[in-house]
Design an enzyme around this catalytic site. Structure first.
Site: not given
Ligand code: GDP
Ligand code: IMO
Ligand code: MG
Length: 425
Positions: A8, A11, A35-36, A218
């Site tokens: 998270d 990415k 979850g991207h 991840q």
């Molecule tokens: P990922 O799994 O690495 O793709 O990240 P996620 O999408 O799960 O979580 C990142 C969150 O941060 C999302 O809700 C994005 O919309 C948000 N986000 C990304 N870059 C920025 C930033 O520079 N500032 C803020 N406030 N939010 C951001």
């Molecule tokens: P993105 O790509 C954050 C965590 C789960 C748990 C551990 C193992 O959005 O960054 P799993 O279901 O993979 O066997 O769970 O990994 N986890 C993540 N945490 N972002 C993710 O993906 C994750 N995918 C798995 O919460 O701790």
């Molecule tokens: Mg994510």
């Protein structure tokens, strides 16, 4: 491009931002545990399985052989994108990726319940049990969905063991071959035109001078080898995974971008030395909107941990950092960075090799002044307040890697290119 922390990091946004320079965007590990988030016009899209490059019709998004695919989720995601007017016919799926079966989802939940207070906090999407079958050489691959005879044969063998586990150990309902075959063969028919020998396709593309972006899911601390085992996912989220998960050799990779949030978050269980339980932690969670994209769980929040990012720089061979969510730190008078740990009277400059020491490691902080002004409108490095620049420079120094991308908001344009050159090779 990969995560340096516990996932998270942002990415999805970074991939979306730089993918315009690439011809292929390839997922190499994980499944719909990811979850991207990408912002498409006014719509906030959550992608779980399909690479973030899907938003550009001229890019070929690929789900590589290192991924695990829940075909129901994949098709649901494709349908949702099509409804939004986003074309998905250019998607390509590796014939060798493994298939998440219904019993994998059931067993993921059952294993977690068995662990009780020691649960990993998985996403319960069947990821671990699917990779377990892959390693045991009893898994079902995408190519098997395209051959009814083989599929039924493999499924029958799998069910002998899985039904016994479900019924006798976990007291859960069992499956028949026909029940699953009917559903899964229909998925196979639907995705048949998208399935390909992806390693060959990508190597041909590389030879033809095409540009390929590998999109990690991840993060380094969730890597099965390099993360906080056993509180990890079941795949290699680190840079080497991009090779094994796609069939491109290490010499084919020019740059390795580590996406790093300006503070730390974690969903699920496991050690997290800089975790905050106070008002500062709450502020990070609220201002950063730190809720899981896949499970909706609130993310644990804490100060930036430079020990972990330095480790990520090493195990991934990072050439660039993409620092995200810098704007979230704007409300603090002072900002802390963890530069080492203390455990059992001993100072650790690196991640402790013994799991128990890491579990109770206390962060040793240095404190930097905040900037206390809105930076969401900054588009150049020079526009950032001096204290924000000093923070970035300290992160670069501690990681030994330049921050060539900095983001100051979730939108695509809320980005500062600080040395990142488009189409660099
Ligand atoms: P990922 O799994 O690495 O793709 O990240 P996620 O999408 O799960 O979580 C990142 C969150 O941060 C999302 O809700 C994005 O919309 C948000 N986000 C990304 N870059 C920025 C930033 O520079 N500032 C803020 N406030 N939010 C951001
Ligand atoms: P993105 O790509 C954050 C965590 C789960 C748990 C551990 C193992 O959005 O960054 P799993 O279901 O993979 O066997 O769970 O990994 N986890 C993540 N945490 N972002 C993710 O993906 C994750 N995918 C798995 O919460 O701790
Ligand atoms: Mg994510």
């Amino acid at each position: 491009m990969l995560g340096t922390q516990w996932g998270d990091e942002g990415k999805g946004k970074v991939t979306d931002l730089i993918s315009q320079d690439f011809d292929y965007v390839v997922r190499f590990q994980g499944g719909n545990n990811a979850g991207h988030t990408v912002i498409h016009g006014d719509t906030k899209l959550a992608l779980h399985l399909i690479p973030s490059g899907i938003l550009y019709p001229e890019i070929t998004p690929v789900i590589g052989n290192g991924c695990v695919i829940d075909p129901k989720v994949l098709i649901g995601e494709m349908d949702k994108l099509e409804e939004l007017g986003i074309q998905t016919s250019q998607l390509r799926i590796s014939n060798n990726a493994h298939v998440i079966m219904p019993y994998h989802r059931d067993l993921d939940g059952a294993f977690e319940r068995r662990l009780g207070a020691n649960e990993i906090g998985t996403t319960r999407r069947g990821i671990g049990p699917c990779y377990q079958d892959k390693a045991a050489r009893t898994g079902i691959r995408i190519q098997d969905l395209l051959d009814e005879h083989i599929f039924r044969e493999k499924l029958e063998t799998a069910l002998l063991e899985k039904n016994a586990l479900l019924e006798k150990i976990y007291d859960l309902p069992t499956y028949t071959v026909d029940q699953i075959a009917e559903e899964y063969l229909a998925y196979g028919d639907r995705i048949r035109p998208l399935v390909c020998e992806s390693a060959q396709m990508l190597n041909d593309a590389a030879k033809a001078g095409k540009w390929i972006l590998f999109e990690g899911a991840q993060g380094t601390q969730l890597d099965i080898d390099h993360g906080t085992y056993p509180f990890v996912t079941s795949s290699n989220c680190t840079a080497g995974g991009a090779c094994t998960g796609t069939g491109i050799g290490p010499t084919g990779i020019d740059r390795v971008i580590g996406v790093v949030k300006a503070y730390m978050t974690r969903v699920g269980s496991g050690p997290f030395p800089t975790e905050l339980y106070d008002e500062d932690g709450k502020t990070l969670g609220t201002v950063g909107a730190e809720f899981g994209v896949t499970t909706g769980r609130p993310r644990r929040c804490g100060w930036y941990d430079a020990v972990i990012v330095k480790y990520a720089a090493e195990v991934n061979g990072l050439t660039d950092l993409a620092v995200t969510k810098l704007d979230v730190l704007s409300s603090f008078d002072t900002i802390k960075i963890c530069v080492a740990y203390e455990a059992d009277g001993k100072r650790y400059e690196n991640v402790p090799s013994q799991q128990t020491a890491f579990h109770h490691a206390k962060p040793i902080y240095e404190e930097l002044p905040g900037w206390k002004e809105d930076i969401t409108g900054c588009r150049t490095y020079e526009e950032l307040p001096a204290n924000a620049r000093a923070y970035i420079e300290r992160l670069e120094e501690l990681a030994g890697v330049p921050a060539s991308i900095i983001t100051v908001g979730p939108d695509r344009d809320q980005t500062i290119l600080h040395g990142w050159k488009t189409r660099q090779r």
